[in-house]
Design an enzyme around this catalytic site. Structure first.
Site, PDB file in Angstrom:
ATOM      1  N   CYS A   1       0.830  -1.195   0.000  1.00 36.58           N
ATOM      2  CA  CYS A   1       0.000   0.000   0.000  1.00 36.58           C
ATOM      3  C   CYS A   1       0.863   1.242   0.000  1.00 36.58           C
ATOM      4  O   CYS A   1       1.737   1.385   0.840  1.00 36.58           O
ATOM      5  CB  CYS A   1      -0.915  -0.002   1.223  1.00 36.58           C
ATOM      6  SG  CYS A   1      -1.879   1.509   1.399  1.00 36.58           S
TER       7      CYS A   1
ATOM      8  N   PHE B   1     -12.894  -4.518 -13.165  1.00 34.67           N
ATOM      9  CA  PHE B   1     -13.311  -5.875 -13.508  1.00 34.67           C
ATOM     10  C   PHE B   1     -13.195  -6.136 -15.019  1.00 34.67           C
ATOM     11  O   PHE B   1     -14.116  -6.668 -15.649  1.00 34.67           O
ATOM     12  CB  PHE B   1     -14.747  -6.141 -13.043  1.00 34.67           C
ATOM     13  CG  PHE B   1     -14.886  -6.215 -11.546  1.00 34.67           C
ATOM     14  CD1 PHE B   1     -14.321  -7.259 -10.832  1.00 34.67           C
ATOM     15  CD2 PHE B   1     -15.575  -5.231 -10.855  1.00 34.67           C
ATOM     16  CE1 PHE B   1     -14.444  -7.330  -9.451  1.00 34.67           C
ATOM     17  CE2 PHE B   1     -15.696  -5.284  -9.472  1.00 34.67           C
ATOM     18  CZ  PHE B   1     -15.128  -6.341  -8.772  1.00 34.67           C
ATOM     19  N   VAL B   2     -12.051  -5.755 -15.592  1.00 34.47           N
ATOM     20  CA  VAL B   2     -11.860  -5.897 -17.040  1.00 34.47           C
ATOM     21  C   VAL B   2     -11.605  -7.359 -17.387  1.00 34.47           C
ATOM     22  O   VAL B   2     -10.712  -8.009 -16.836  1.00 34.47           O
ATOM     23  CB  VAL B   2     -10.692  -5.023 -17.534  1.00 34.47           C
ATOM     24  CG1 VAL B   2     -10.483  -5.224 -19.032  1.00 34.47           C
ATOM     25  CG2 VAL B   2     -10.942  -3.563 -17.211  1.00 34.47           C
ATOM     26  N   ARG B   3     -12.400  -7.878 -18.289  1.00 31.77           N
ATOM     27  CA  ARG B   3     -12.251  -9.219 -18.837  1.00 31.77           C
ATOM     28  C   ARG B   3     -12.311  -9.132 -20.356  1.00 31.77           C
ATOM     29  O   ARG B   3     -12.593  -8.075 -20.910  1.00 31.77           O
ATOM     30  CB  ARG B   3     -13.347 -10.165 -18.320  1.00 31.77           C
ATOM     31  CG  ARG B   3     -13.435 -10.286 -16.805  1.00 31.77           C
ATOM     32  CD  ARG B   3     -12.205 -10.981 -16.213  1.00 31.77           C
ATOM     33  NE  ARG B   3     -12.347 -11.178 -14.776  1.00 31.77           N
ATOM     34  CZ  ARG B   3     -11.963 -10.302 -13.853  1.00 31.77           C
ATOM     35  NH1 ARG B   3     -11.430  -9.135 -14.225  1.00 31.77           N
ATOM     36  NH2 ARG B   3     -12.122 -10.562 -12.571  1.00 31.77           N
ATOM     37  N   SER B   4     -12.109 -10.256 -21.018  1.00 31.01           N
ATOM     38  CA  SER B   4     -12.107 -10.253 -22.489  1.00 31.01           C
ATOM     39  C   SER B   4     -13.484  -9.960 -23.073  1.00 31.01           C
ATOM     40  O   SER B   4     -13.588  -9.579 -24.244  1.00 31.01           O
ATOM     41  CB  SER B   4     -11.596 -11.597 -23.019  1.00 31.01           C
ATOM     42  OG  SER B   4     -12.443 -12.655 -22.583  1.00 31.01           O
ATOM     43  N   ASP B   5     -14.521 -10.131 -22.265  1.00 31.41           N
ATOM     44  CA  ASP B   5     -15.874  -9.923 -22.786  1.00 31.41           C
ATOM     45  C   ASP B   5     -16.681  -8.869 -22.041  1.00 31.41           C
ATOM     46  O   ASP B   5     -17.839  -8.621 -22.384  1.00 31.41           O
ATOM     47  CB  ASP B   5     -16.650 -11.241 -22.777  1.00 31.41           C
ATOM     48  CG  ASP B   5     -16.780 -11.839 -21.372  1.00 31.41           C
ATOM     49  OD1 ASP B   5     -16.019 -11.406 -20.478  1.00 31.41           O
ATOM     50  OD2 ASP B   5     -17.639 -12.718 -21.173  1.00 31.41           O
ATOM     51  N   ARG B   6     -16.088  -8.220 -21.018  1.00 26.23           N
ATOM     52  CA  ARG B   6     -16.877  -7.266 -20.235  1.00 26.23           C
ATOM     53  C   ARG B   6     -15.968  -6.385 -19.366  1.00 26.23           C
ATOM     54  O   ARG B   6     -14.812  -6.712 -19.139  1.00 26.23           O
ATOM     55  CB  ARG B   6     -17.883  -7.989 -19.348  1.00 26.23           C
ATOM     56  CG  ARG B   6     -17.238  -8.834 -18.262  1.00 26.23           C
ATOM     57  CD  ARG B   6     -18.283  -9.683 -17.534  1.00 26.23           C
ATOM     58  NE  ARG B   6     -17.715 -10.358 -16.377  1.00 26.23           N
ATOM     59  CZ  ARG B   6     -17.053 -11.510 -16.431  1.00 26.23           C
ATOM     60  NH1 ARG B   6     -16.880 -12.112 -17.600  1.00 26.23           N
ATOM     61  NH2 ARG B   6     -16.573 -12.066 -15.333  1.00 26.23           N
TER      62      ARG B   6
END
Length: 287
Positions: free
Chosen positions: A125, A267-272
């Site tokens: 931190c 919450f970055v993902r390949s589809d959202r």
């Protein structure tokens, strides 16, 4: 395959060999392994006051060795001690010790109240070592331009995969955070790794400063973990308008980003992915 810059290649000190007992079913046997190295780094600045050179320790941070000069430069900018790379005259690592000295230009204006704080920063931190919340209320030197730049959603969605390919030390240890700078075409411009996510951000920003690059205001920074308050603060201090993360943002991070018209994505993902503020910079959501 994404090519690594010479500075981003893992140093000999970035990993530490260990022997582990590997358990597979009922079989236990010794095996060689490597860990991400964690060591302290003290950052000192040398500045001029009333015609005399003074030296001041300003930070002790737990970091992964490598890119130490960039880490120091990025730290000075994101903590508001300097405003531009031109204020740095030279950076020197002390041989055989975890100390780095940053010599500032004689005419560099220094806020002495910031030097009165002696930072101790853990690898987890970047805010914990500061004595009060007032210590992190820095003045943002590069106000963001609303609605600029504009990124396609696919650039955001593909960022995790592109970053993962570029993480050389993570590939060996599985134990590092990473920050990467992308342009609107989806090109990975620069990437840094460290055991501390705030250190990875400072290395990234400091590397850009030292290279004389002026790409912050047109770029997106992507982080491998959560989007915490201190990461949003550091991106703002550099003038980066978009920050995206694999994980969740904190409530304070969203408040800070919204206050300064920054785009914050989690919450970055390949589809959202989720947009928490500043959606006008995403192409799918513009008129």
């Amino acid at each position: 395959m994404i090519a690594h810059s010479e500075e981003n290649m893992p140093s000999d000190r970035s990993v530490s060999p260990v022997t582990v007992i590997r358990v597979c079913g009922a079989i236990m046997q010794p095996a060689a392994d490597v860990l991400a190295t964690e060591e302290p780094l003290e950052i000192r600045i040398i500045y001029q006051l009333e015609g005399r050179r003074k030296q001041q320790p300003i930070s002790v941070t737990m970091r992964t060795p490598g890119e130490d000069e960039s880490l120091a430069a990025g730290f000075l900018l994101t903590e508001g001690i300097i405003q531009t790379a031109d204020q740095i005259e030279a950076i020197h690592a002390c041989r055989h010790s975890n100390v780095i000295r940053v010599r500032l230009q004689a005419d560099a204006t220094i806020d002495l109240s910031k030097l009165q704080r002696h930072f101790y920063t853990s690898s987890s931190c970047g805010v914990c070592g500061k004595s009060s919340i007032d210590a992190v209320k820095t003045v943002v030197p590069h106000p963001l331009t609303s609605e600029y730049p504009v990124f396609a959603g696919d650039v955001v969605r593909h960022a995790p995969e592109r970053l993962r390919i570029a993480q050389a030390v993570f590939e060996r240890t599985g134990g590092l955070h990473a920050c990467a700078l992308f342009n609107s075409a989806g090109q990975l411009l620069r990437m840094s790794e460290d055991v501390g996510r705030h250190n990875a951000m400072d290395k990234l920003i400091g590397g850009e400063l030292r290279a004389g690059a002026d790409r912050f205001r047109d770029s997106m920074v992507f982080v491998s973990g959560r989007a915490s308050f201190e990461l949003v603060q550091k991106a703002l201090m550099a003038g980066i308008p978009i920050i995206a993360a694999i994980g969740a943002p904190s409530s304070l991070a969203v408040q800070l980003a919204a206050q300064h018209e920054m785009t914050l994505i989690g919450f970055v993902r390949s589809d959202r992915f989720n947009i928490y503020c500043g959606g006008e910079r995403l192409r799918e959501f513009t008129a």
